[in-house]
Design a protein around this motif. Structure first.
Motif, PDB file in Angstrom:
ATOM      1  N   VAL A  78       0.854  -1.193   0.000  1.00 55.65           N
ATOM      2  CA  VAL A  78       0.000   0.000   0.000  1.00 55.65           C
ATOM      3  C   VAL A  78       0.887   1.240   0.000  1.00 55.65           C
ATOM      4  O   VAL A  78       1.819   1.344   0.811  1.00 55.65           O
ATOM      5  N   GLU A  79       0.605   2.183  -0.899  1.00 58.72           N
ATOM      6  CA  GLU A  79       1.391   3.418  -0.983  1.00 58.72           C
ATOM      7  C   GLU A  79       0.803   4.480  -0.059  1.00 58.72           C
ATOM      8  O   GLU A  79      -0.409   4.734  -0.078  1.00 58.72           O
ATOM      9  N   TYR A  80       1.675   5.089   0.749  1.00 58.05           N
ATOM     10  CA  TYR A  80       1.250   6.129   1.684  1.00 58.05           C
ATOM     11  C   TYR A  80       1.958   7.437   1.355  1.00 58.05           C
ATOM     12  O   TYR A  80       3.149   7.450   1.023  1.00 58.05           O
ATOM     13  N   LYS A  81       1.234   8.520   1.480  1.00 60.49           N
ATOM     14  CA  LYS A  81       1.811   9.831   1.256  1.00 60.49           C
ATOM     15  C   LYS A  81       2.584  10.252   2.512  1.00 60.49           C
ATOM     16  O   LYS A  81       2.140  10.019   3.635  1.00 60.49           O
ATOM     17  N   LEU A  82       3.715  10.851   2.313  1.00 59.43           N
ATOM     18  CA  LEU A  82       4.535  11.340   3.419  1.00 59.43           C
ATOM     19  C   LEU A  82       4.405  12.855   3.544  1.00 59.43           C
ATOM     20  O   LEU A  82       4.031  13.518   2.573  1.00 59.43           O
ATOM     21  N   PRO A  83       4.707  13.405   4.747  1.00 63.58           N
ATOM     22  CA  PRO A  83       5.142  12.740   5.985  1.00 63.58           C
ATOM     23  C   PRO A  83       3.961  12.167   6.758  1.00 63.58           C
ATOM     24  O   PRO A  83       2.806  12.507   6.490  1.00 63.58           O
TER      25      PRO A  83
END
Length: 351
Positions: free
Chosen positions: A34-39
């Motif tokens: 799963v791709e997560y946006k940072l921060p």
């Protein structure tokens, strides 16, 4: 800041500097497909705390999630009183040094400088002031390209690290100083950390062994860095970050570094020429060979007497996730964009 993961929210002098999440930050991370946006965190707060005892209290009570520069004695105490804290030791790349004004007699004589280094018990001084930490880490720390192991140094350079006051006394006599001389030392007006005692300790040893008298020039802490840029007198105590070779070699040892961090006013055209070449060399192996040559050259000329670095401890609470003790320094830093706080664990631990 800028294209980074955070934007400045507020800077309140004497209180704190706070940052908020940059909604336009470009980077992401993938966890379990799963791709997560940072921060991950919405806000960072860096409080301004001058008093070390207050910092330690804030860390112990969970007010601070992490602090990178816990002194050894405080770290040992916290390990007993607050064993839940995680920790890792390190120097942050910092090395304590004595800067010798190479442009002023008698320290403009390289043989006098070499005699002083051979006649200084570096191990004993480092142990008395640092208590623990590497004593051989200047001008490039071990593990960084350009560092030359002590056993691989040329004999005339390796001997600088062999304490021999008898030999040093004869070397000074050979240069015309059998009865010593007088030097001026720029040092801290108030001692706040044991490493700041190095200047006074060295002055005492030199007087005892070589009849070298010292005139002390005490400087307030807030003025010390500016004073060292044009170091008064003959020598002064300081510390340098040895993690980034080109940065240290340029600022502290090149002719162009005079007026920056070249407190010794060291100037060697051969050194400058090789450093300029290393700066533009792309091939890793070729550049590393040049850095090693610069490493040896810097030691051989003794513009500084290095004493290694004192261990500090990065200490943090288990609820701070994705942090493993990375130093908040100039060469590598804390991965702020992937940190997050496990609020459930924090509550379970009573904070």
């Amino acid at each position: 800041v800028g294209t980074g993961p955070f934007m400045v929210k507020e800077d309140t002098p004497g209180v704190s500097l706070s940052f908020v999440r940059n909604p336009n930050y470009w980077d992401t991370t993938t966890i379990d497909g799963v791709e997560y946006k940072l921060p991950f965190v919405d806000e960072l707060v860096h409080p301004y705390i001058v008093d070390f005892s207050t910092v330690i209290a804030a860390l112990r009570t969970g007010t601070l999630d992490v602090f990178w520069y816990v002194q050894l004695m405080d770290a040992e105490h916290l390990m007993v009183t607050t064993p839940e804290l995680l920790s890792t030791p390190g120097t942050g790349g910092w090395t304590s040094i004595i800067a010798l004004r190479t442009d002023r007699p008698p320290l403009d004589n390289v043989n006098v400088r070499r005699a002083l280094m051979i006649g200084t018990d570096i191990e004993a001084v480092a142990m008395a002031t640092h208590r623990a930490g590497p004593t051989y880490s200047w001008p490039i720390v071990e593990g960084i390209p350009g560092h030359v192991p002590l056993e691989e140094l040329p004999p005339d350079v390796r001997e600088l690290f062999v304490y021999d006051p008898v030999k040093a006394r004869q070397m000074l006599a050979d240069e015309g100083y059998p009865d010593g001389f007088t030097l001026e030392l720029t040092d801290y007006a108030f001692i706040q950390h044991p490493r700041e005692e190095i200047g006074g300790m060295v002055a005492s040893l030199w007087e005892r062994d070589f009849n070298i008298k010292t005139i002390f020039n005490p400087v307030e802490d807030v003025l010390y860095a500016a004073t060292m840029v044009d170091l008064p007198g003959h020598y002064g105590k300081g510390h340098q970050d040895c993690l980034v070779p080109i940065h240290l070699l340029y600022n502290a040892l090149s002719t162009e570094g005079i007026g920056i961090d070249n407190w010794a006013w060291y100037s060697n055209p051969e050194f400058d020429e090789l450093l300029a070449k290393a700066e533009v060399t792309v091939d890793d192996a070729d550049r590393e060979a040049m850095l090693e040559a610069l490493f040896v050259m810097a030691l051989r000329d003794v513009p500084y007497i290095p004493f290694g670095g004192a261990y500090w401890h990065a200490m943090w609470w288990p609820w701070l996730k994705n942090f493993y003790g990375e130093w908040d320094g100039i060469a590598w830093g804390t991965p702020y964009d992937t940190l997050w706080i496990d609020q459930e664990l924090k509550a379970e631990m009573g904070y």
